[in-house]
Design a protein around this motif. Structure first.
Motif: not given
Lengths: 304, 252
Positions: A73-81
């Motif tokens: 799933l993390l491979g399908r999500i982009g995250y900007c803290p």
């Protein structure tokens, strides 16, 4: 379209401190604004969506999967803290190559892919090989956004991306996000800056004290909070004549005339909104604009 | 669209680990050219070279051997491992940049293992550079002692780096003030317990390190050192995967 994020009775506690308390919501596609004051539970929710925090109770699905310990799933999500920290000794190219490798991008494609995303976030090629520690806040935000886009995510999650940016920078980031959304990327964006979100987001999730107070698009939220506003702003060429007309029909509790603008407080909002074209339609008065004051997200948020 | 498949069993796990090692090495070693890192490296090399120059001239094998065992391998090597390994993981947590790594297609276990492999590589290179300086100075002085002991020295220091990096990783995974805890651990376990004439000394890496350098039960001491590394590594992976860290702050 399936819901991008769905929560059922979702709770998160930090010992005795409540982060989120039995919340239920569904986030649709497009750009969704996560709005709430400090301590509302925005960052807690984002950390749960990105699998960094385990729910204390309830269920959470992201792109129809459980986010906990789910590297697929993390491979399908982009995250900007939220924080502006980046690896200050690295250059954007080095950082993107490194994080791209960790996302499973083949070594041979890394350079091309890094250049592509840096162009998409409109970072000048002159600084691609400059130390990130020497960058301005706006440039760092672009690099943060670029690293989140490296692996072509379906869902982009941005925690307070407008923090510390000047109006030009905010405008730029908003433009980039709009263009990403047009290319089919779902975006969840948290912010305190309601004005930017109001113009940028299609849907909202309003949080307060760890609870969801309203969700949906702007109109749905307004309807959820209060069926109709009792305050209407009308741009009109002859405000005094219109006031007289409305007063004669016993529709107003009060009014205020400001040059070509009339603010009225309605006696029965429900009844007024059903027949307002008829009430305002007078041959000798020109109506330019009618604004339901409740449709401003800022107003709604203040109200809830 | 690039995706890392979870399926595929051990080979897929190993591939993802290799991916983590490569990604982390690019990130960590790209900043090795900065003035601070180069300054530290040259400072250490100068100290080792200067002391080797002073002691090596005396041509006393026993003094030189003792110095290499105690100071170089027993103090300098562990400190290099502690600062390098602990710094790699703790600076990420303190700065909050660990979130960029946590939200990638690698598990926390692979991330900590990848960090460990990077740290071992970095520490090996650093120690090899210091050994090069040491041997160079002694060679210039015409001291043939190290040439005869070089193989044992390389094996012993290799084992020490592997074990000390794993111990440092475990300490840094548990404690934010890893340098203080690491030095306390060193004094208590690696110096005091190692000198106790009982089996309790076996938990100390320095005990096995000295045994390998002296050639006393070298093979079993070497494997014992690696066993300590394995225990520390498994502990680090467990702690790092299960502990909740407060990121972006000075302590957690």
């Amino acid at each position: 379209m399936r819901d991008v994020v769905e929560a059922k009775d979702l709770s998160c506690f930090y010992g005795p401190v409540m982060g989120l308390n039995r919340v239920n919501f569904a986030i649709r596609g497009g750009i969704t604004g996560l709005v709430g004051p400090n301590g509302a539970g925005k960052s807690t929710l984002i950390k749960m969506i990105t699998g960094q925090l385990k729910p204390s109770a309830g269920s959470l699905t992201v792109l129809q999967q459980n986010p906990m310990n789910n590297v697929d799933l993390l491979g399908r999500i982009g995250y900007c803290p939220e924080h502006e920290q980046l690896h200050r000794n690295a250059t954007p190219m080095v950082l993107l190559r490194s994080l791209g490798t960790l996302s499973g991008i083949p070594w041979s494609n890394l350079k091309e892919k890094s250049e592509d995303v840096l162009q998409r976030v409109r970072l000048s090629p002159k600084v691609w090989n400059t130390r990130i520690g020497d960058f301005s806040k706006g440039m760092k935000q672009r690099v943060k956004l670029a690293q989140a886009l490296m692996h072509n995510p379906e869902l982009l999650i941005l925690d307070e991306p407008m923090n510390g940016l000047d109006p030009m920078g905010r405008n730029d980031i908003s433009g980039i996000l709009r263009s990403l959304s047009e290319n089919g990327i779902h975006i969840i964006i948290s912010s305190h800056i309601l004005n930017e979100l109001e113009s940028l987001c299609e849907n909202f999730l309003l949080l307060k004290w760890g609870r969801v107070v309203a969700s949906g698009n702007r109109k749905e939220i307004a309807a959820e909070v209060d069926q109709r506003s009792d305050q209407v702003r009308i741009k009109v060429d002859k405000p005094s004549q219109l006031v007289e007309h409305l007063l004669n029909r016993n529709l107003l509790k009060g009014y205020l005339i400001q040059e070509d603008e009339l603010i009225v407080w309605l006696r029965e909002p429900e009844g007024f909104y059903k027949k307002w074209p008829m009430y305002l339609n007078r041959n000798d008065v020109k109506i330019y604009e009618v604004i339901d004051e409740n449709s401003s997200l800022e107003k709604v948020f203040t109200k809830v | 669209m690039m995706r890392v498949s979870k399926g595929g069993g051990r080979s897929s796990w190993a591939k993802t680990l290799w991916m983590a090692v490569r990604g982390l090495c690019v990130l960590k070693f790209s900043s090795w050219g900065n003035a601070r890192t180069l300054g530290s490296l040259l400072g250490m090399a100068s100290i080792v070279g200067f002391i080797a120059f002073l002691i090596g001239g005396e041509s006393e094998g026993a003094t030189l051997k003792s110095w290499i065992e105690d100071e170089v391998s027993g103090i300098i090597v562990p400190l290099i491992c502690l600062s390098l390994t602990g710094g790699l993981i703790r600076s990420e947590i303190r700065d909050g940049t660990i979130e960029y790594l946590w939200t990638r297609s690698v598990t926390k276990s692979q991330l900590i293992l990848g960090t460990y492999i990077c740290a071992v590589g970095g520490a090996m290179l650093t120690v090899a550079f210091l050994d090069f300086i040491l041997c160079g100075v002694l060679f210039l002085e015409g001291n043939s002692f190290v040439a005869g002991e070089l193989v044992a020295l390389v094996f012993a220091q290799g084992m020490a780096v592997i074990a000390y990096c794993a111990l440092s990783l475990a300490i840094a995974a548990i404690f934010s003030k890893y340098m203080i805890v690491g030095v306390l651990y060193g004094v208590l376990v690696e110096i005091w317990l190692a000198s106790v004439p009982s089996k309790v000394a076996l938990i100390s890496v320095s005990y096995h390190l000295n045994a390998v350098i002296r050639g006393e039960e070298a093979y079993s001491s070497f494997t014992s050192g690696l066993a300590i590394a394995l225990v520390a590594l498994v502990t680090s992976m467990f702690v790092f995967s299960s502990k909740s860290y407060t990121v972006g702050k000075k302590s957690d």
